[in-house]
Design a protein around this motif. Structure first.
Motif, PDB file in Angstrom:
ATOM      1  N   LEU A  79       0.849  -1.213   0.089  1.00  0.00           N
ATOM      2  CA  LEU A  79       0.017  -0.008   0.128  1.00  0.00           C
ATOM      3  C   LEU A  79       1.081   1.275  -0.077  1.00  0.00           C
ATOM      4  O   LEU A  79       0.535   2.286  -0.568  1.00  0.00           O
ATOM      5  CB  LEU A  79      -0.852   0.004   1.193  1.00  0.00           C
ATOM      6  CG  LEU A  79      -2.022  -0.914   1.140  1.00  0.00           C
ATOM      7  CD1 LEU A  79      -2.970  -1.047   2.522  1.00  0.00           C
ATOM      8  CD2 LEU A  79      -2.989  -0.564   0.142  1.00  0.00           C
ATOM      9  N   LYS A  80       2.134   1.159   0.601  1.00  0.00           N
ATOM     10  CA  LYS A  80       3.062   2.363   0.626  1.00  0.00           C
ATOM     11  C   LYS A  80       3.390   2.614  -0.996  1.00  0.00           C
ATOM     12  O   LYS A  80       3.776   3.836  -1.105  1.00  0.00           O
ATOM     13  CB  LYS A  80       4.214   1.860   1.471  1.00  0.00           C
ATOM     14  CG  LYS A  80       3.934   1.865   2.968  1.00  0.00           C
ATOM     15  CD  LYS A  80       5.188   1.769   3.697  1.00  0.00           C
ATOM     16  CE  LYS A  80       4.951   1.724   5.125  1.00  0.00           C
ATOM     17  NZ  LYS A  80       6.127   1.318   5.962  1.00  0.00           N
ATOM     18  N   LYS A  81       3.289   1.651  -1.816  1.00  0.00           N
ATOM     19  CA  LYS A  81       3.668   2.042  -3.107  1.00  0.00           C
ATOM     20  C   LYS A  81       2.653   2.858  -3.932  1.00  0.00           C
ATOM     21  O   LYS A  81       2.786   3.553  -4.867  1.00  0.00           O
ATOM     22  CB  LYS A  81       3.896   0.774  -4.118  1.00  0.00           C
ATOM     23  CG  LYS A  81       4.973  -0.010  -3.295  1.00  0.00           C
ATOM     24  CD  LYS A  81       5.231  -1.228  -4.230  1.00  0.00           C
ATOM     25  CE  LYS A  81       6.084  -2.196  -3.998  1.00  0.00           C
ATOM     26  NZ  LYS A  81       6.264  -3.546  -4.805  1.00  0.00           N
ATOM     27  N   TYR A  82       1.334   2.967  -3.249  1.00  0.00           N
ATOM     28  CA  TYR A  82       0.179   3.660  -3.986  1.00  0.00           C
ATOM     29  C   TYR A  82      -0.032   4.964  -3.163  1.00  0.00           C
ATOM     30  O   TYR A  82      -0.174   5.106  -2.012  1.00  0.00           O
ATOM     31  CB  TYR A  82      -1.064   2.693  -4.030  1.00  0.00           C
ATOM     32  CG  TYR A  82      -0.530   1.284  -4.747  1.00  0.00           C
ATOM     33  CD1 TYR A  82      -1.129   1.568  -5.918  1.00  0.00           C
ATOM     34  CD2 TYR A  82       0.014   0.460  -4.135  1.00  0.00           C
ATOM     35  CE1 TYR A  82      -0.523   0.235  -6.814  1.00  0.00           C
ATOM     36  CE2 TYR A  82       0.260  -0.701  -4.923  1.00  0.00           C
ATOM     37  CZ  TYR A  82      -0.106  -0.693  -6.348  1.00  0.00           C
ATOM     38  OH  TYR A  82       0.295  -2.108  -6.840  1.00  0.00           O
ATOM     39  N   SER A  83      -0.522   5.791  -3.932  1.00  0.00           N
ATOM     40  CA  SER A  83      -0.459   7.158  -3.479  1.00  0.00           C
ATOM     41  C   SER A  83      -2.277   7.621  -3.953  1.00  0.00           C
ATOM     42  O   SER A  83      -3.014   6.782  -4.527  1.00  0.00           O
ATOM     43  CB  SER A  83       0.015   8.266  -3.772  1.00  0.00           C
ATOM     44  OG  SER A  83       0.023   8.376  -5.457  1.00  0.00           O
ATOM     45  N   SER A  84      -2.556   8.606  -3.876  1.00  0.00           N
ATOM     46  CA  SER A  84      -3.909   9.155  -4.315  1.00  0.00           C
ATOM     47  C   SER A  84      -4.192   8.992  -5.766  1.00  0.00           C
ATOM     48  O   SER A  84      -5.323   9.503  -6.268  1.00  0.00           O
ATOM     49  CB  SER A  84      -4.214  10.689  -3.942  1.00  0.00           C
ATOM     50  OG  SER A  84      -3.305  11.622  -4.210  1.00  0.00           O
ATOM     51  N   GLY A 103      -3.691  10.761 -14.505  1.00  0.00           N
ATOM     52  CA  GLY A 103      -2.970  10.628 -13.600  1.00  0.00           C
ATOM     53  C   GLY A 103      -3.262   9.657 -12.634  1.00  0.00           C
ATOM     54  O   GLY A 103      -2.476   9.459 -11.585  1.00  0.00           O
ATOM     55  N   LYS A 104      -4.176   8.828 -12.861  1.00  0.00           N
ATOM     56  CA  LYS A 104      -4.715   7.769 -11.981  1.00  0.00           C
ATOM     57  C   LYS A 104      -4.226   6.497 -12.678  1.00  0.00           C
ATOM     58  O   LYS A 104      -5.016   6.298 -13.741  1.00  0.00           O
ATOM     59  CB  LYS A 104      -6.203   7.669 -11.745  1.00  0.00           C
ATOM     60  CG  LYS A 104      -6.697   8.945 -10.926  1.00  0.00           C
ATOM     61  CD  LYS A 104      -8.292   8.857 -10.820  1.00  0.00           C
ATOM     62  CE  LYS A 104      -8.750   9.871  -9.934  1.00  0.00           C
ATOM     63  NZ  LYS A 104      -8.579  11.308 -10.632  1.00  0.00           N
ATOM     64  N   PHE A 266      -3.769   1.643 -16.741  1.00  0.00           N
ATOM     65  CA  PHE A 266      -2.970   2.250 -17.834  1.00  0.00           C
ATOM     66  C   PHE A 266      -1.743   1.807 -18.104  1.00  0.00           C
ATOM     67  O   PHE A 266      -0.793   1.566 -17.166  1.00  0.00           O
ATOM     68  CB  PHE A 266      -3.121   3.762 -17.644  1.00  0.00           C
ATOM     69  CG  PHE A 266      -4.642   4.404 -17.688  1.00  0.00           C
ATOM     70  CD1 PHE A 266      -4.783   4.720 -18.910  1.00  0.00           C
ATOM     71  CD2 PHE A 266      -5.185   4.763 -16.621  1.00  0.00           C
ATOM     72  CE1 PHE A 266      -6.268   5.407 -19.195  1.00  0.00           C
ATOM     73  CE2 PHE A 266      -6.657   5.195 -16.724  1.00  0.00           C
ATOM     74  CZ  PHE A 266      -6.788   5.658 -18.035  1.00  0.00           C
ATOM     75  N   ASN A 267      -1.451   1.721 -19.365  1.00  0.00           N
ATOM     76  CA  ASN A 267      -0.018   1.312 -19.747  1.00  0.00           C
ATOM     77  C   ASN A 267       0.838   2.903 -19.814  1.00  0.00           C
ATOM     78  O   ASN A 267       0.752   3.079 -21.124  1.00  0.00           O
ATOM     79  CB  ASN A 267      -0.167   0.577 -21.124  1.00  0.00           C
ATOM     80  CG  ASN A 267       1.245   0.092 -21.609  1.00  0.00           C
ATOM     81  OD1 ASN A 267       2.353  -0.008 -20.792  1.00  0.00           O
ATOM     82  ND2 ASN A 267       1.383  -0.549 -22.825  1.00  0.00           N
ATOM     83  N   VAL A 268       1.267   3.130 -19.051  1.00  0.00           N
ATOM     84  CA  VAL A 268       1.831   4.519 -19.043  1.00  0.00           C
ATOM     85  C   VAL A 268       3.428   4.564 -18.137  1.00  0.00           C
ATOM     86  O   VAL A 268       3.386   3.644 -17.454  1.00  0.00           O
ATOM     87  CB  VAL A 268       1.146   5.604 -18.455  1.00  0.00           C
ATOM     88  CG1 VAL A 268      -0.087   5.732 -19.115  1.00  0.00           C
ATOM     89  CG2 VAL A 268       0.623   5.212 -16.923  1.00  0.00           C
ATOM     90  N   GLU A 269       4.160   5.541 -18.449  1.00  0.00           N
ATOM     91  CA  GLU A 269       5.310   5.509 -17.589  1.00  0.00           C
ATOM     92  C   GLU A 269       5.464   7.010 -16.973  1.00  0.00           C
ATOM     93  O   GLU A 269       5.533   7.915 -18.039  1.00  0.00           O
ATOM     94  CB  GLU A 269       6.631   5.013 -18.505  1.00  0.00           C
ATOM     95  CG  GLU A 269       7.916   4.900 -17.544  1.00  0.00           C
ATOM     96  CD  GLU A 269       7.919   4.003 -16.426  1.00  0.00           C
ATOM     97  OE1 GLU A 269       8.537   4.162 -15.481  1.00  0.00           O
ATOM     98  OE2 GLU A 269       7.246   3.002 -16.501  1.00  0.00           O
TER      99      GLU A 269
END
Length: 284
Positions: A79-84, A103-104, A266-269
């Motif tokens: 969970l620490k890897k995930y933000s809002s 952004g999500k 999403f396939n994003v970087e």
């Protein structure tokens, strides 16, 4: 009565008294020496047996608690890897190809409910895996499986060498831009260099985003050989683009709701502008 006769009678009388005394003594000794009957004492061990069973049950419960504590700790680390910037809203599956990244990374689909029918969840045929044929542009399609511990690999993964569509890899800050992403993760089925199960995906898509759900499924399967998970991963392309815009992941444990999700990733970087038509990219 003469003296001799008296002596004879008196002697006889004394002899009778002596014999009578011996008889009484022998009778008395026989009574003393007689063995008393054995008394058998039976102990009621029911309480002890119950206590032993309770102790064994408590040990098992303690072990389960330790296992759960480890899982909780692992989930907290994840969970620490995930933000809002991660999963918050819900959309319908039909709209996935039209979505634009804002952004999500992760979007909940259909209120997080996977679209499996009762037949889809049947375990009558045991565990299985099926991979859709490549489409007319050689793009990967949908991967389906009824996962079970029996499908999980027992040997390490070999290096990947096949190139899916949109593969134009390059180094960026922190490593390579792209991964050859398995639709159904190697840890779940052992499928590796299978073009029907590989797509070009960013590191961000592969790990941590997809891996988060793969690990959830893997942990559940490892708990018991009786655990099954219906699983489907669908890459989402827009038009004739060679690089997928994202993937839809669906998972549902059979006979329980332990595993239950339907998400679009999403396939994003971050920091990179992707050309989805070809797979080429530019640093922002």
């Amino acid at each position: 009565m003469n003296k001799r006769k008296f002596v004879t009678i008196f002697s006889s009388f004394l002899m009778l008294l002596t014999l009578s005394g011996c008889s009484n003594a022998q009778s008395s000794q026989g009574t003393v020496l007689a063995k008393a009957p054995k008394t058998v004492v039976k102990y009621n061990r029911t309480a002890k047996i119950k206590a032993t069973k309770i102790e064994a049950k408590n040990r098992k419960t303690e072990q389960k608690i330790k296992t759960l504590d480890k899982k909780i700790a692992k989930l907290r680390r994840q969970l620490k890897k995930y933000s809002s910037a991660h999963a918050v809203e819900s959309v319908s599956a039909a709209k996935l190809a039209t979505l634009t990244y804002t952004g999500k990374d992760i979007i909940i689909v259909n209120n997080n409910d996977p679209s499996f029918s009762k037949t889809d969840l049947s375990t009558a045929d045991g565990a299985w895996q099926r991979y859709g044929n490549l489409d007319g542009l050689n793009r990967v399609t949908t991967a389906n499986a009824l996962l079970n511990k029996s499908l999980m690999p027992n040997s390490p993964r070999e290096p990947l060498h096949v190139d899916p569509t949109g593969w134009h890899n390059k180094r960026i800050a922190g490593g390579w831009l792209y991964n050859r992403c398995h639709l159904i993760g190697f840890q779940l089925t052992g499928q590796n260099n299978n073009l029907k199960n590989l797509m070009t995906g960013t590191r961000q898509l592969n790990d941590p985003d997809m891996l988060r759900y793969e690990d959830e499924v893997a942990e559940y399967l490892k708990e018991s050989g009786n655990n099954y998970v219906r699983y489907r991963v669908t890459p989402v392309f827009r038009g004739d683009e060679l690089l997928a815009r994202g993937v839809e992941m669906e998972g549902q444990s059979v006979s329980s709701n332990t595993v239950h999700f339907n998400v679009y990733i999403f396939n994003v970087e971050n920091g990179v502008r992707l050309n989805y038509a070809t797979g080429t990219s530019q640093i922002k």
